[in-house]
Design an enzyme around this catalytic site. Sequence first.
Site, PDB file in Angstrom:
ATOM      1  CE  LYS A 182      -1.008   7.272   8.415  1.00  0.00           C
ATOM      2  NZ  LYS A 182      -0.162   6.069   8.213  1.00  0.00           N
TER       3      LYS A 182
ATOM      4  CD  GLU B 185       0.373   1.751  14.321  1.00  0.00           C
ATOM      5  OE1 GLU B 185       0.312   2.307  13.197  1.00  0.00           O
ATOM      6  OE2 GLU B 185      -0.349   0.785  14.627  1.00  0.00           O
TER       7      GLU B 185
ATOM      8  CB  SER C 285      -0.148  11.959   2.401  1.00  0.00           C
ATOM      9  OG  SER C 285       0.974  12.542   3.034  1.00  0.00           O
TER      10      SER C 285
END
Length: 408
Positions: free
Chosen positions: A100, A122, A389
Site C-alpha cells: 500500500k 478508507e 502483498s
Amino acid sequence: MATTKTEQTVSNTHMNMPGRFGAYGGRYVPETLMAALEELEQSYAEAQADPAFHAELDSLLADYAGRPTPLYLAKRLTEQLGGAKIYLKREDLLHTGAHKINNCLGQGLLARRMGKHRIIAETGAGQHGVATATVCALFGMDCVVYMGEEDMRRQELNVYRMRLLGAEVRGVSSGSKTLKDAINEAMRDWVTNVRTTHYLLGSVLGAHPYPTMVRDFHKVTGKELKRQILEKEGRLPTAIVACVGGGSNSIGAFYEFIPERQVRLIGVEAGGRGKALGSHAARFEGGSPGVLQGTYSYVLQDDAGQISLTHSVSAGLDYASIGPEHAALHDSGRAEYVSASDAAALDATVRLARTEGILPALGSAHAVAEAIRIAPTLSSHDILVVNLSGRGDKDMGILARELNLQGA
C-alpha cells in the site's frame, strides 16, 4: 445476472473512452465531485510528464519504503510440494508491511502538488490506513481514516498504529461495518470538503482517474519482478499469482506481463465459507456487471440489484466489487480468476510460516493457497511467482482465534 443486449450496446459505445477498460470503468459520481476528479486527472497528467515528480517518488520508494523488494525462492515449500518452482515477491518487506505504501507515497506527493493538506482515506485490513497515516506524518498533512467497526475489531493493531501516527480513525457503524461502508463515508466527507481535501483511495476502484492512477503507482512491482526473474532464471515465469480484493497488488504485479501472453495471470478472490451469496467475496463466481462507488465493474448483488453482504476471513478482501481493469482482463480471458476458501487461506498461512518462516497477511495467503494447489500439477521446469502483498502481524488476533493458538 447476464449482461443484456442493451447493456452490451452501452458497453461497446464506451470501449475507447478515457477511463474505460473495455466496457468497464467510467465516472459515476455526484456532480459535486466532478470538478475535483477533473482537477485530479489534470494534476496527475502533469505530474506524469514531470521528471522532478518521478525523481522524488523514486527516491522515496527506494530510501523510505525500501524498494526494490526481494524475489525469494521458497526452496523448502517447492521441495515439499513437488512440481513448479515457487518464488515470492516480498512486498511484505516494504515499510508499513504491505504494498500500500507505493500508492500512498504517489498520491501524497500529488496532493501536496495540488495544495491539499487534508487527506481522507478508507481502509479494510488497515494496511492502507496505516500507509496513509504514515505518508501524512511524513508530509505534515492532516489525516482522517474511515474504517468499518467490524474491521476495527478484527484489525485492532492497525487502529493503534494509525492513531500513534497522528491519524483520526472514524468508525463506521452502517451496513456490514466493513470496507464498502468505509468507502461510503469517505465519499460523503469528500463531497462536503472537496475544496480542501484529497481522497487517497486505496485500490484500483472508484471513478476515473483512480483505477489508472493507483495501478500506475503499483506497477513498479511487476517491473521489478520481470527484471529479477530474468536475472535469476533467464526466462519469464509460467504464472504470476496474486490475491484480489479491490485489485491493487495484483494489477501491480500483472501489468508489466499483460503483453507476455505466455505468462498466466491468476487472481485469487475470497471464497469465504461457501457458495451462497453473502458467504464469500468471489465477484467473478457470484457477481454480475453493475455500478458501485463510482465505477462500472463486476458486483456482488441480488436479483433486485441490491449490493450483497460479503464474507472473508481476511479483512479487506471482502469488498463487493472489483477494479474495472480486472473485469476487462477477465472478460478478455487474459487473466484467470479463481477463489480460495477461508480454510485454504488459513492452511496456507500455517504452511508458509512453518516451511519458510514467513507469516503472510491473510489476504496474501489466498494467493499462497492457490500456488500450493497448482504447483504439484506442473513440472519442475515451471515457475510460479506469488505476490506476497503483505505480512501477517496485523492478523494475529484472527489467527489466534481461528487456529487456537492460545494453547488451550
